[in-house]
Design a protein around this motif. Structure first.
Motif, mmCIF file in Angstrom:
data_model
loop_
_atom_site.group_PDB
_atom_site.id
_atom_site.type_symbol
_atom_site.label_atom_id
_atom_site.label_comp_id
_atom_site.label_asym_id
_atom_site.label_seq_id
_atom_site.Cartn_x
_atom_site.Cartn_y
_atom_site.Cartn_z
ATOM 1 N N LYS A 57 -20.282 -3.039 -22.307
ATOM 2 C CA LYS A 57 -20.558 -1.743 -21.683
ATOM 3 C C LYS A 57 -20.824 -0.646 -22.709
ATOM 4 O O LYS A 57 -20.640 0.536 -22.446
ATOM 5 N N LEU A 58 -21.244 -1.042 -23.907
ATOM 6 C CA LEU A 58 -21.666 -0.105 -24.945
ATOM 7 C C LEU A 58 -23.191 -0.131 -24.947
ATOM 8 O O LEU A 58 -23.827 -0.689 -25.841
ATOM 9 N N ASN A 59 -23.766 0.443 -23.936
ATOM 10 C CA ASN A 59 -25.192 0.287 -23.682
ATOM 11 C C ASN A 59 -26.051 0.984 -24.726
ATOM 12 O O ASN A 59 -25.910 2.182 -24.966
ATOM 13 N N LEU A 60 -26.947 0.203 -25.307
ATOM 14 C CA LEU A 60 -27.888 0.720 -26.279
ATOM 15 C C LEU A 60 -29.121 1.251 -25.558
ATOM 16 O O LEU A 60 -29.473 0.769 -24.485
ATOM 17 N N PRO A 61 -29.786 2.223 -26.165
ATOM 18 C CA PRO A 61 -30.996 2.735 -25.529
ATOM 19 C C PRO A 61 -32.102 1.677 -25.525
ATOM 20 O O PRO A 61 -32.176 0.841 -26.428
ATOM 21 N N GLY A 62 -32.951 1.708 -24.537
ATOM 22 C CA GLY A 62 -34.067 0.777 -24.438
ATOM 23 C C GLY A 62 -35.226 1.233 -25.298
ATOM 24 O O GLY A 62 -36.301 1.540 -24.784
ATOM 25 N N ARG A 63 -34.988 1.313 -26.588
ATOM 26 C CA ARG A 63 -36.010 1.758 -27.541
ATOM 27 C C ARG A 63 -36.084 0.774 -28.697
ATOM 28 O O ARG A 63 -35.355 -0.203 -28.729
#
Length: 176
Positions: A57-63
């Motif tokens: 749940k340490l969501n990284l940006p979709g970049r």
């Protein structure tokens, strides 16, 4: 600035070399790229890190995430760079305090659920970190007793990526 650095150790026999891991997050198309002479197991860490952060749940940006393992001329092998790569990326994403990262060596392989798996060579890596005047080393909890054999360096052991992230300033409320 979406740039952060973390440290790890690359072993050559019993000799260790400090590896600086730089992570940059840009607005280009989503990708996860590793550069700096990684072997196949290090290249695979991109998938392990992405899955481990997502499942923790340490969501990284979709970049686009670019990770540089420096110096590029030094071969890097094994999965022991996973934790350092994850922490550099989390720093670049603004999820952990990136100013604390550059003072710590991170060692550990990540499972897809974020569990930190033990690695070989921890004793030699901690000895190398001490010789390089690194004051703090983070290791898998399973390797903690081995790492604590080295005096004069602070060693912390963790079982899961979220524990490390919280220790380095992640906001517990943002982990959803």
């Amino acid at each position: 600035m979406p740039l952060a650095k973390a440290l790890s150790i690359s072993l050559f026999g019993l000799a260790g070399r400090l590896i600086e891991i730089e992570a940059d997050i840009s607005s280009n198309l989503p990708a996860f790229v590793l550069v700096g002479l990684p072997d196949a197991s290090v290249t695979e860490s991109a998938s392990r890190v992405r899955a481990a952060t997502t499942n923790s749940k340490l969501n990284l940006p979709g970049r686009r995430i670019t990770v540089n393992l420096s110096p590029a001329s030094v071969p890097k092998q094994g999965s022991g760079f996973d934790l350092a790569i994850a922490m550099a990326v989390l720093g670049a994403a603004g999820l952990v305090n990136k100013s604390k990262l550059i003072k710590t060596v991170f060692l550990g392989e990540l499972a897809l659920d974020g569990t930190i798996k033990p690695i070989t060579g921890v004793l030699a890596a901690v000895i190398a970190a001490k010789a390089l005047a690194i004051e703090h080393v983070v290791v898998p909890f399973s390797n903690l007793s081995e790492a604590k054999l080295v005096s004069g360096v602070s060693v912390s052991g963790f079982n899961h990526l979220t524990q490390v992230a919280f220790a380095f300033g992640a906001d517990r409320k943002s982990v959803v």
